[in-house]
Design an enzyme around this catalytic site. Sequence first.
Site, short mmCIF file in Angstrom:
data_model
loop_
_atom_site.label_atom_id
_atom_site.label_comp_id
_atom_site.label_asym_id
_atom_site.label_seq_id
_atom_site.Cartn_x
_atom_site.Cartn_y
_atom_site.Cartn_z
N GLU A 142 0.81 -1.22 0.00
CA GLU A 142 0.00 0.00 0.00
C GLU A 142 0.84 1.27 0.00
O GLU A 142 0.90 2.01 1.00
CB GLU A 142 -0.95 0.01 1.20
CG GLU A 142 -2.06 -1.01 1.08
CD GLU A 142 -3.16 -0.82 2.11
OE1 GLU A 142 -2.89 -0.21 3.16
OE2 GLU A 142 -4.27 -1.28 1.85
N GLU A 313 -6.85 -7.57 -0.48
CA GLU A 313 -7.33 -7.61 0.90
C GLU A 313 -8.81 -7.26 0.90
O GLU A 313 -9.19 -6.15 0.55
CB GLU A 313 -6.56 -6.59 1.76
CG GLU A 313 -5.08 -6.86 1.84
CD GLU A 313 -4.34 -5.84 2.72
OE1 GLU A 313 -5.00 -5.09 3.47
OE2 GLU A 313 -3.10 -5.79 2.62
C1 GAL Z 1 -4.53 -2.42 4.97
C2 GAL Z 1 -3.11 -2.96 5.11
C3 GAL Z 1 -3.05 -4.21 5.97
C4 GAL Z 1 -3.87 -4.00 7.21
C5 GAL Z 1 -5.28 -3.65 6.84
C6 GAL Z 1 -6.20 -3.47 8.02
O1 GAL Z 1 -4.54 -1.08 4.68
O2 GAL Z 1 -2.56 -3.26 3.85
O3 GAL Z 1 -1.72 -4.49 6.28
O4 GAL Z 1 -3.30 -2.99 7.97
O5 GAL Z 1 -5.27 -2.44 6.13
O6 GAL Z 1 -7.50 -3.11 7.61
#
Ligand code: GAL
Length: 630
Positions: A142, A313
């Site tokens: 990110e 994710e």
């Molecule tokens: C994303 C990040 C992850 C985790 C997640 C939590 O932004 O890539 O590592 O922190 O959020 O929601």
Amino acid sequence: MQRELGCCYYPEHWPASQWQDDARRMRAAGLSWVRIGEFAWGRIEPEPGCFQWQWLDQAVAVLHEHGLRVVLGTPTATPPKWVVDRHPDMLPVTAQGRVLGFGSRRHYCFSHVGFREESRRITEAMAQRYGRIVQAWQTDNEYGCHDSTLSYSDSALRGFRAWLQEQYSSIDALNTAWGNVFWSMEYQEFNDIGLPMPTVADTNPMHQLAFRRYTSDQVVAFNRSQVDAIRAHSDAPISHNFMGRITDFDHFAVGQDLDIATWDSYPLGFLEDRVGADAAQQRQFARQGDPDFQAFHHDLYRAVGRGRWWVMEQQPGPVNWAPYNPAPLPGMVRLWTWEAFAHGAEVVSYFRWRQCPFGAELMHSGLLRPDGEAAQGLLEAQTVAQELRDAPAVQPLAAQVGIVFDYDADAAWAIQPHGQGMSYFGLVFDTYKALRRMGLNVDILGPNQRDFNGYEIVLLPGMIHMPEALKTALDLSGALVVVGPRADARDAQLRIPTPLGPQLPGLDTTVSYVESLRPDLPIPLTTGHAVHYREHLDGSAEALLQDHCASAVVVREQQWVYCGAWLDAAALDAVLRPLCDERQLRVYDLPPGLRRRETLGEEFWFNYNDHAVHYASHTLPAAGVLRRDK
Ligand code: GAL
């Protein structure tokens, strides 16, 4: 194309004795991909040059043994303490001059040459070891998260000056381009130039824009150095996981170096702190997320990945980072997953496998609870896995409507919004929402797009600088072209051109002056209202919408339509629906929260409401998905 599921896993958080069982359960749940490694630098290289591969070898082997494919992340978002000790000036610096120290993540400045070299070194070491073993790569994690793109460090200052010298070649050229005669800001040499840190009054907008462009180039270069290091040892596809509504670097430029764009979708967190929804909308969709925000990013990252994209994710339950963190309505994890597939995602991967009982994210849910029992998210992922077993393929259908999204325009708007509440992203997103209310498939297009073949309508809201080649390509495309407000209003340096814009082929309209509007003083139009911002138009183009004084607000000449205001939903509908009819696009008038996506052989309906919806002979339960043949 087959669609697949995955998850994000941190073997280093669990005893090795647990990995077998985890992998077995992942496979049994129907997952195919596992992303690992992206925060594990401290365990991979606990001391400079002393690599501990054994645990990672074993973790990869266990996952493979169970038939899982591995995405290996380069761990550069979390440099260990010794890296920072070695390069104390690699830490990011805020615009206020505060150094952000070690103790969380993303504690590096993209301009720092020494850190870029460390990042290339660890990437190369991993690529050498796993280049022929893993099935895909992710660079870093990110870019831009936690406001980490812009850094005002000494390295940034040095890099910026060198970059300026390359861009402008002489200080006179820079002074002219930036209009430095204004307020006596002419420089004698490049070394006089500082970073655009807070000044007494507004910092020169051209100075700010140049720094944004410089920084964006550093993100691209940082990513490219990792990509080059990986490609030297691996043929596996390389991805990066982008974010929702992060616009401070050019994602299309980063995407050029990747094989797959991925993004991280947290619909409930986004609704609370990123969508810009009003309080009523936040309440209405608190457990479902905004009905268009995910889809917008699916379409955006499909373009960034030049057709190949994943959700790396996917929110599985409550997150930990938004002002409020409710649990999704039962059914939403399944809905979000199917929506991504309907927009063309190859893989949807959940963050994370098991909730972690320690560390900064111990309040963040996973597919499993911290004790290893299944959480709601796992049950829904399993449902999707079963549905995929029955019908795994979703074939894309080309959209006939495209919206151009330009990160450089976003920078220009952010630097000089001209009114509270005005943002380029907000304007583009309102336009996107209008098209989604009509049930249309939409493509997001990059600013360098020149081939508009197959598009009936192309929209360019807010594209403040439009290169000549783009205007020509649009003119020749045969598509209806909807531009404005604030389109073709500046040259590439953000200066107001003479003659005034827009200068669009065949469209006789000029913006004579502009005004931003108080939220409680929208301007009534023939249909709907102008909100936030309004332009006064001169010229002979035919008026499609007028204000209460019969002055033209939206005009048209042949294929060109110019919107001289930020239009509310009713006004947007009044402009766009007749254009769709003219091009014989089938449109709907969808009730709030109901959305539709067409693929080659099927149509998908998504109900973002917390109640059932009856529409066009379908009934969708709360959080329901309907998938049917056309
Ligand atoms: C994303 C990040 C992850 C985790 C997640 C939590 O932004 O890539 O590592 O922190 O959020 O929601």
